[in-house]
Design an enzyme around this catalytic site. Structure first.
Site, short mmCIF file in Angstrom:
data_model
loop_
_atom_site.label_atom_id
_atom_site.label_comp_id
_atom_site.label_asym_id
_atom_site.label_seq_id
_atom_site.Cartn_x
_atom_site.Cartn_y
_atom_site.Cartn_z
N ALA A 107 99.56 -2.99 82.84
CA ALA A 107 100.21 -2.23 83.92
C ALA A 107 101.37 -1.41 83.35
O ALA A 107 102.42 -1.29 83.95
CB ALA A 107 100.70 -3.17 85.00
N TYR A 129 91.99 4.82 71.07
CA TYR A 129 90.90 5.60 70.48
C TYR A 129 91.02 5.63 68.97
O TYR A 129 92.08 5.37 68.40
CB TYR A 129 90.90 7.04 71.04
CG TYR A 129 92.23 7.72 70.94
CD1 TYR A 129 93.11 7.67 72.00
CD2 TYR A 129 92.62 8.39 69.77
CE1 TYR A 129 94.35 8.26 71.91
CE2 TYR A 129 93.86 8.98 69.68
CZ TYR A 129 94.72 8.92 70.75
OH TYR A 129 95.95 9.49 70.65
N GLY A 134 88.97 5.62 74.22
CA GLY A 134 89.71 6.61 74.99
C GLY A 134 89.70 8.02 74.42
O GLY A 134 90.52 8.85 74.83
N LYS A 137 107.82 9.57 77.25
CA LYS A 137 107.29 10.00 78.54
C LYS A 137 108.30 9.80 79.69
O LYS A 137 108.31 10.57 80.64
CB LYS A 137 105.98 9.27 78.85
CG LYS A 137 104.82 9.72 77.95
CD LYS A 137 103.53 9.05 78.32
CE LYS A 137 102.42 9.43 77.33
NZ LYS A 137 101.13 8.86 77.68
N SER A 188 99.27 12.20 65.63
CA SER A 188 98.80 12.88 66.85
C SER A 188 97.65 13.85 66.56
O SER A 188 97.68 14.62 65.59
CB SER A 188 99.94 13.66 67.49
OG SER A 188 99.43 14.43 68.57
N ASP A 232 97.24 11.94 82.34
CA ASP A 232 96.50 10.79 81.80
C ASP A 232 95.45 10.29 82.81
O ASP A 232 94.31 9.99 82.44
CB ASP A 232 97.45 9.63 81.47
CG ASP A 232 98.17 9.85 80.14
OD1 ASP A 232 97.71 10.70 79.34
OD2 ASP A 232 99.19 9.19 79.91
N ALA A 265 100.30 4.03 80.95
CA ALA A 265 98.97 4.63 81.10
C ALA A 265 98.34 4.21 82.43
O ALA A 265 97.75 5.03 83.15
CB ALA A 265 98.07 4.22 79.93
P1 NDP Z 1 102.96 0.66 77.58
O1 NDP Z 1 103.82 0.25 76.44
O2 NDP Z 1 103.55 1.44 78.68
O3 NDP Z 1 102.35 -0.67 78.30
C1 NDP Z 1 102.00 -1.75 77.54
C2 NDP Z 1 101.13 -2.71 78.37
O4 NDP Z 1 100.52 -3.60 77.46
C3 NDP Z 1 101.91 -3.55 79.38
O5 NDP Z 1 101.11 -3.79 80.50
C4 NDP Z 1 102.17 -4.85 78.58
O6 NDP Z 1 102.31 -5.98 79.41
C5 NDP Z 1 100.86 -4.95 77.83
N1 NDP Z 1 100.93 -5.74 76.59
C6 NDP Z 1 101.53 -5.41 75.43
N2 NDP Z 1 101.32 -6.38 74.50
C7 NDP Z 1 100.57 -7.33 75.12
C8 NDP Z 1 100.02 -8.56 74.68
N3 NDP Z 1 100.20 -9.02 73.43
N4 NDP Z 1 99.28 -9.27 75.56
C9 NDP Z 1 99.08 -8.83 76.82
N5 NDP Z 1 99.57 -7.66 77.29
C10 NDP Z 1 100.31 -6.93 76.43
O7 NDP Z 1 101.68 1.35 76.95
P2 NDP Z 1 100.80 2.51 77.60
O8 NDP Z 1 100.42 2.10 78.98
O9 NDP Z 1 101.44 3.82 77.40
O10 NDP Z 1 99.50 2.51 76.64
C11 NDP Z 1 98.54 1.48 76.72
C12 NDP Z 1 97.36 1.82 75.81
O11 NDP Z 1 96.70 2.98 76.29
C13 NDP Z 1 97.77 2.12 74.37
O12 NDP Z 1 96.81 1.52 73.51
C14 NDP Z 1 97.68 3.61 74.26
O13 NDP Z 1 97.34 4.04 72.96
C15 NDP Z 1 96.54 3.91 75.23
N6 NDP Z 1 96.61 5.28 75.80
C16 NDP Z 1 95.55 6.11 75.59
C17 NDP Z 1 95.57 7.39 76.10
C18 NDP Z 1 94.39 8.29 75.85
O14 NDP Z 1 94.50 9.49 76.10
N7 NDP Z 1 93.26 7.77 75.43
C19 NDP Z 1 96.72 7.92 76.86
C20 NDP Z 1 97.78 6.94 77.04
C21 NDP Z 1 97.72 5.67 76.51
P3 NDP Z 1 103.77 -6.39 80.02
O15 NDP Z 1 104.00 -5.42 81.14
O16 NDP Z 1 103.58 -7.77 80.51
O17 NDP Z 1 104.75 -6.24 78.90
#
Ligand code: NDP
Length: 280
Positions: free
Chosen positions: A128, A224, A246, A66, A15, A102, A131
């Site tokens: 979806a 990021y 990000g 979260k 972090s 976020d 984030a």
């Molecule tokens: P979640 O675990 O909540 O969501 C994961 C998402 O990724 C779902 O939509 C899932 O789809 C999809 N997914 C995972 N693996 C695959 C794959 N192999 N192919 C296609 N889709 C896939 O994660 P978050 O939303 O919390 O985070 C998403 C990204 O955003 C991360 O990389 C995180 O580091 C980044 N982030 C950055 C922030 C910033 O401040 N810059 C803040 C928060 C997040 P399904 O629903 O179908 O499983």
């Protein structure tokens, strides 16, 4: 006694929040203590209880807590309620306030730091998860002409469209809102494409055609510090010159939390400069 804050997650050593908040405090001429807490899986509530008992004032919350944080709070902001996720907590006696910054962090980075006002643009969000849920209504409030979410599980995309129609009906009506799967992306182009899946953590990306990028598009990966991710590489090969990760979103959501806790909003430019990894 110096006010105490921390970031809680598991894992937590990666972090950047302690560095960011130390820099904010320095820039604002304030003294705070900011640490990192490795929350035991299944033991979030007990861990937060002890932090509060020791006088802790607030926490940033990162994966995988979260949703636990959302359940722990006594008072949730609208964005946190709709996201079903909390990324910042504030403690005042028996009250525990929960926020999700976020979305506002992402929107500030896009519109201010990257000078891309979303009004009237075609915006695509890939993924979806948490984030996207946090960013969804803040994105709609910017009044894009078209706002589309594509996800592997289409039911989550459709759910987000319903959330928008229920909570921001007027804006939802003025915008072409769609929840789709990746196969539906053929023949569609967008001015801003946001990659918000966690596939990048394992060096992968969802099946997105290179044709989604309109001429002059911005390609933005919420991940990021990883340089040119598979998503950004796809965009670059498609001729996209505007690439961003990000890091700005991270800094902006942290600044929102700092302002919420401390009453003064720090400038983010220096933190973004320090944390930026070249996209190559
Ligand atoms: P979640 O675990 O909540 O969501 C994961 C998402 O990724 C779902 O939509 C899932 O789809 C999809 N997914 C995972 N693996 C695959 C794959 N192999 N192919 C296609 N889709 C896939 O994660 P978050 O939303 O919390 O985070 C998403 C990204 O955003 C991360 O990389 C995180 O580091 C980044 N982030 C950055 C922030 C910033 O401040 N810059 C803040 C928060 C997040 P399904 O629903 O179908 O499983």
């Amino acid at each position: 006694m110096t006010d105490r804050y921390a970031v809680i997650g598991n894992p937590i050593e990666q972090s950047k929040s302690p560095l960011i908040h130390a820099e904010f405090a320095r820039a604002c001429g304030q003294t705070i203590e900011y640490g990192r807490i490795l929350g035991p899986l299944g033991g979030f509530a007990a861990c937060v209880d002890s932090f509060r008992a020791e006088g802790g004032k607030g926490l940033n919350v990162t994966a995988p807590f979260k949703l636990d944080a959302c359940a722990y709070c006594t008072d949730l902001s609208l964005d946190a309620q709709l996201a079903g996720a909390v990324n910042a907590m504030k403690f005042e006696g028996d009250r525990v306030w929960g926020e999700n910054f976020d979305g506002v962090g992402l929107v500030r980075d896009l519109q201010i730091n990257l000078a891309t006002p979303l009004r009237g643009l075609r915006v695509l969000v890939l993924g979806a998860g948490g984030a996207t849920r946090g960013a969804w209504l803040p994105l709609l409030r910017c009044q894009p002409a078209r706002l589309v979410v594509a996800n592997r599980s289409i039911d989550k995309s459709l759910d987000l469209v319903n959330v928008a129609r229920e909570h921001l009906p007027e804006l939802a009506q003025q915008c072409q809102l769609r929840g789709i799967g990746y196969a539906d992306l053929a023949d569609q182009t967008f001015d801003v494409v946001l990659h918000a899946t966690s596939a990048g953590l394992s060096g992968q990306m969802p099946p997105v055609p290179a044709t989604v990028f309109a001429r002059g598009a911005l390609a933005y990966d919420l991940t990021y510090g990883k340089g040119l991710t598979p998503f950004l590489r796809l965009a670059q090969h498609a001729g996209v010159a505007n690439l961003a990760d990000g890091v700005g979103m991270l800094a902006e959501q942290a600044a929102e939390a700092y302002a919420w806790w401390r009453g003064v909003r720090p400038d983010t430019a220096s933190v973004i400069r320090q944390l930026t990894v070249p996209l190559k």
